[in-house]
Design an enzyme around this catalytic site. Sequence first.
Site, PDB file in Angstrom:
ATOM      1  N   SER A 288      74.186  75.859  80.295  1.00  0.00           N
ATOM      2  CA  SER A 288      75.599  76.027  80.667  1.00  0.00           C
ATOM      3  C   SER A 288      76.366  74.832  80.127  1.00  0.00           C
ATOM      4  O   SER A 288      75.773  73.820  79.760  1.00  0.00           O
ATOM      5  CB  SER A 288      75.739  76.047  82.189  1.00  0.00           C
ATOM      6  OG  SER A 288      75.566  74.728  82.706  1.00  0.00           O
ATOM      7  N   ASP A 289      77.674  74.911  80.092  1.00  0.00           N
ATOM      8  CA  ASP A 289      78.430  73.694  79.827  1.00  0.00           C
ATOM      9  C   ASP A 289      78.482  72.887  81.132  1.00  0.00           C
ATOM     10  O   ASP A 289      78.121  73.391  82.203  1.00  0.00           O
ATOM     11  CB  ASP A 289      79.830  74.013  79.272  1.00  0.00           C
ATOM     12  CG  ASP A 289      80.383  72.826  78.478  1.00  0.00           C
ATOM     13  OD1 ASP A 289      79.904  71.693  78.685  1.00  0.00           O
ATOM     14  OD2 ASP A 289      81.295  73.014  77.662  1.00  0.00           O
ATOM     15  N   ALA A 290      78.921  71.634  81.019  1.00  0.00           N
ATOM     16  CA  ALA A 290      78.861  70.731  82.168  1.00  0.00           C
ATOM     17  C   ALA A 290      79.672  71.274  83.348  1.00  0.00           C
ATOM     18  O   ALA A 290      80.856  71.590  83.193  1.00  0.00           O
ATOM     19  CB  ALA A 290      79.380  69.358  81.765  1.00  0.00           C
TER      20      ALA A 290
END
Length: 732
Positions: A288-290
């Site tokens: 996932s992105d942060a």
Amino acid sequence: MFKQLSESEQEFVKELLGKMTLEEKIGQTNQTSLSFAGGFTFTFDDLMKMVEEGKITLDEIRKMTQEAELEYPVDDIRTGLVGSVMARDAKKANELQRIAMEESRLGIPLLIGFDVIHGYYSVYPIALAEAGAFEPELFEETARMAARESRANGIVWHYAPMIDVARDARWGRVSEGPGEDPYLGSVFARAKVRGFQNNRDGSYVAACPKHYIAYGACEGGLDYNTTNVSNSLLYNAYLPPFKAAVEEGAATVMASFNDLNGIPLTVNKFALRQVLKEKLGFSGFVVSDASAIRECVVHGIAADEYDAGVQAINAGVDMDMATDIYKNHLSKAVAEGHTTMEVLDEAVCRILSVKKWLGLFENPYVDEDTANQFETLPDEHIKLALESAQKSIVLLKNENNILPLSKDAKISVVGALASKPEEVVGAWALNWRAKDCVPILDGIKSVGQNVKYFPCCGPQGDVNQDEVDSAIAEGDVIVAVVGETSSMSGESKSRADIGLPGKQKELLEKLIASGKPVVAVLMNGRPLALSWEDQHVPAILECWHLGIQMGNAVASVLFGDHNPGGKLSSTFPRLSGQCPIYYNHPNTGRPGRKIPFTASYIDCGFEPLYPFGYGLSYTEFAYNDFTLASGPDRLTASVKVANTGDRKGSETVQLYMRDVTASIVRPVKELKGFKKICLEPGEEETVVIELFKSDMGFYNDAGEYLLEDGIFHIFMGGNSRDCLMAEVELEF
Ligand code: BGC
């Protein structure tokens, strides 16, 4: 390339998986959130709240994150609850790996990742600039250089390349990627994956093409914004660079923050499972992105963190970056049947396979002395940083051949950006060191014999009239370094007005009014709207943020030691209001013309200021004798290109096509190939570019690839606007 995991390696992964407890499996899917020494842990939301309440400033946060000791959850590493961390120095990497290897039950190494977007210590040009070199070998070499420096520091995973097709220059993240074109983006993606991953001398890293997908289609160019993209557009415009990266064997992919037609990518089963994993056959893992899993609650697509975690893992996000949601909730989710052991096993298997491929089980540690070798950069890295910077420079205008300048001219350099090392590196350069950076002023002073500096004005602040007066009085020619600071592009740095920031236009107006010749040297992380500048400033050099060797590269072009050959990887609008603007747009029923009732703005017309693929040289190139031959499986296009000037120079010959009539409206032009040549004065070369007929189709909304019979226009030229054209009728 990652795909080639041998049978025995696959067997190793399977056996290991068989030994793992549920908790240990979940641990592998967990990349820990950040915490800082002193026990200070926070979420992004907490932090932003503190900023809003005035408890902490953004500058303080920046300082803290840069200087504070990161505190790692060593107990969790010890108990196998962590699969990945971010770190950036060899000592820390070894320390953490030792805990994972020697103190955890199964001794599974950590995957240490970091944002190495355009270089580690040896920062090379931002991707938007480097793409303009139109040189796959160069893209690959700079990636390899970055991997060499970062892997020596224990980093085995780059959150790069960023390959979002970006058509709206207001979006700050245009700086991070290779521009607006799916074909150039695909060439760039392949080269970067090769450069990061194919160096089997021990210094290869896992690539992480990002941000999947259509992040660049954010409405209004506003970062994180919603995207509304038809399937055909998704497949034809946004997917190609990712498809290319996957075909090249990228080991991981990062899901993007945005929602695509209402479903955030973090929980988007269609995009992640159906398209990426099934259709494209991606065999690595998705991160996932942060904080993005938690943000699904904010989006309003998940009821709570538990729900967000369940949706994300089921949709195909194999690793959670920075929320601990998988760690905290997946065990219950499996027990309650909201996700399955099979889904979890698949995620873990993908992650372990990447670790195995990286050689981490056999060789988890790095030699700290090797990392220390980069205390002083090797000559070959400096040379490559210089070469990539030189090749990225685009000459936009050169009235009366003001450039190149004579080395003994009396030059006044103006502009606060000119002297600052931090401004050469651009967005997302996290390990640059001032000692390695050559600011523009230093570069010019090292070649010019008669150079004086007057800061006058920067992107922020007022114009200092006294300095302007002195600059005008003392120089026979004025080099004005203007543009954006490094922190004006990148994540969350959208701009509504993409003219020169602050009072820099006022500065240029004053300089031009003096009657002295002015050369504008632009430093920026996005295309800018420069109508006034184009009309009034006689010479304009687009120099982007070029990295550590920026000063030397700019000086070599200003004084003619290097003839600029870079081309624009993105269209420049005349005014911000033209955004999004890109060359490969579908045709309207009333294409823009200089008459009313056509697709044209009444205040700035329909044409861009500078088109995609555009860039001048100190010499000139003539295109003649365009021919097109149709063979059984390919078209062969050829054109004679002659250097008609008096200097050696390079030229990127571009091939475009247009499907004139199709079942969905197709772009007015699409780049399909290019070839970079270098010609001596008076030399001529016949440039041949082949176009496979199988590459002339397009996807419809059902995701089917169609090759439709009919008439095609084929173009060759030195930019997307000025081309020779031939017509061909094809039956597939
Ligand atoms: C960015 C990613 C980056 C990640 C980790 C996010 O905010 O969108 O591009 O890789 O942070 O630093």
